[in-house]
Design an enzyme around this catalytic site. Sequence first.
Site, mmCIF file in Angstrom:
data_model
loop_
_atom_site.group_PDB
_atom_site.id
_atom_site.type_symbol
_atom_site.label_atom_id
_atom_site.label_comp_id
_atom_site.label_asym_id
_atom_site.label_seq_id
_atom_site.Cartn_x
_atom_site.Cartn_y
_atom_site.Cartn_z
ATOM 1 N N HIS A 111 -6.874 -48.728 -12.869
ATOM 2 C CA HIS A 111 -6.565 -49.922 -13.656
ATOM 3 C C HIS A 111 -6.273 -49.522 -15.102
ATOM 4 O O HIS A 111 -5.407 -50.101 -15.771
ATOM 5 C CB HIS A 111 -7.751 -50.884 -13.583
ATOM 6 C CG HIS A 111 -7.390 -52.307 -13.827
ATOM 7 N ND1 HIS A 111 -8.329 -53.309 -13.835
ATOM 8 C CD2 HIS A 111 -6.207 -52.923 -14.085
ATOM 9 C CE1 HIS A 111 -7.738 -54.469 -14.079
ATOM 10 N NE2 HIS A 111 -6.457 -54.264 -14.238
ATOM 11 N N HIS A 117 -9.905 -49.542 -8.967
ATOM 12 C CA HIS A 117 -10.667 -50.280 -9.962
ATOM 13 C C HIS A 117 -12.152 -49.981 -9.782
ATOM 14 O O HIS A 117 -12.563 -49.405 -8.779
ATOM 15 C CB HIS A 117 -10.517 -51.790 -9.760
ATOM 16 C CG HIS A 117 -9.127 -52.322 -9.743
ATOM 17 N ND1 HIS A 117 -8.577 -52.984 -10.810
ATOM 18 C CD2 HIS A 117 -8.175 -52.328 -8.764
ATOM 19 C CE1 HIS A 117 -7.347 -53.384 -10.506
ATOM 20 N NE2 HIS A 117 -7.084 -52.993 -9.270
ATOM 21 N N ASP A 139 -11.159 -49.159 -16.394
ATOM 22 C CA ASP A 139 -11.756 -48.746 -15.126
ATOM 23 C C ASP A 139 -10.724 -48.027 -14.250
ATOM 24 O O ASP A 139 -9.530 -48.265 -14.394
ATOM 25 C CB ASP A 139 -12.340 -49.967 -14.396
ATOM 26 C CG ASP A 139 -11.313 -51.056 -14.096
ATOM 27 O OD1 ASP A 139 -10.643 -51.534 -15.032
ATOM 28 O OD2 ASP A 139 -11.171 -51.429 -12.919
ATOM 29 N N GLU A 166 -11.218 -51.957 -5.163
ATOM 30 C CA GLU A 166 -12.330 -52.000 -6.106
ATOM 31 C C GLU A 166 -13.486 -51.150 -5.582
ATOM 32 O O GLU A 166 -13.884 -51.276 -4.423
ATOM 33 C CB GLU A 166 -12.834 -53.442 -6.271
ATOM 34 C CG GLU A 166 -11.836 -54.384 -6.910
ATOM 35 C CD GLU A 166 -11.922 -54.412 -8.434
ATOM 36 O OE1 GLU A 166 -12.671 -53.587 -9.011
ATOM 37 O OE2 GLU A 166 -11.241 -55.265 -9.026
#
Length: 196
Positions: free
Chosen positions: A162, A44, A172, A126
């Site tokens: 994602h 992400h 993303d 992330e």
Amino acid sequence: MNPPAPEASDPLWQQGWYRFAHRIASPNFGARPPGACIDLVVVHSISLPPGVYGGDQVERLFTNTLDWDAHPYFQQIRGMQVSAHFFIRRDGALIQFVSCDQRAWHAGRSRYRGRENCNDDSVGIELEGLEGETFEDAQYEALSAVCAAIGQHYPIRHVAGHEHIAPGRKNDPGAGFEWAELERALGWPADWFPRA
């Protein structure tokens, strides 16, 4: 299900926590369903507010301590309870919020490799960044290192963004992410990665 290797034989992991990550525990997690096979890594990107780097807002979001009134954008996400297993800052610093043995809340409504609810059997990572824009060399280095460690401990066979598990809903990490660079660094089979 292929269980993770016994902890005694893997000094990098302790109950799903990676030794080389800074630990900030999030309350936003749950148990994985019985029989879940942790075989997917989901990449992400996030920054709070969007495009602003270096603050502690992402950590605050993942720990339910974000001041919703600190920035106008935060009203759009007010009350969200989300998390990821890992967060990689622009300088490559690695933070872990949820044990990889547990289910983090990063994927949302999702489907990949014929399965729904990707939170159930994935590890979410992330990257500090803005979807569609580029990422730093230090982030790729940290990402490839943690992915390699995850792949040694869990039966990973898929890596996706994602955008691939929630197409049309999420974008993303986006066009700025170099999938070929991650694939090259890891040396995993090409069919484990998304195709353009």
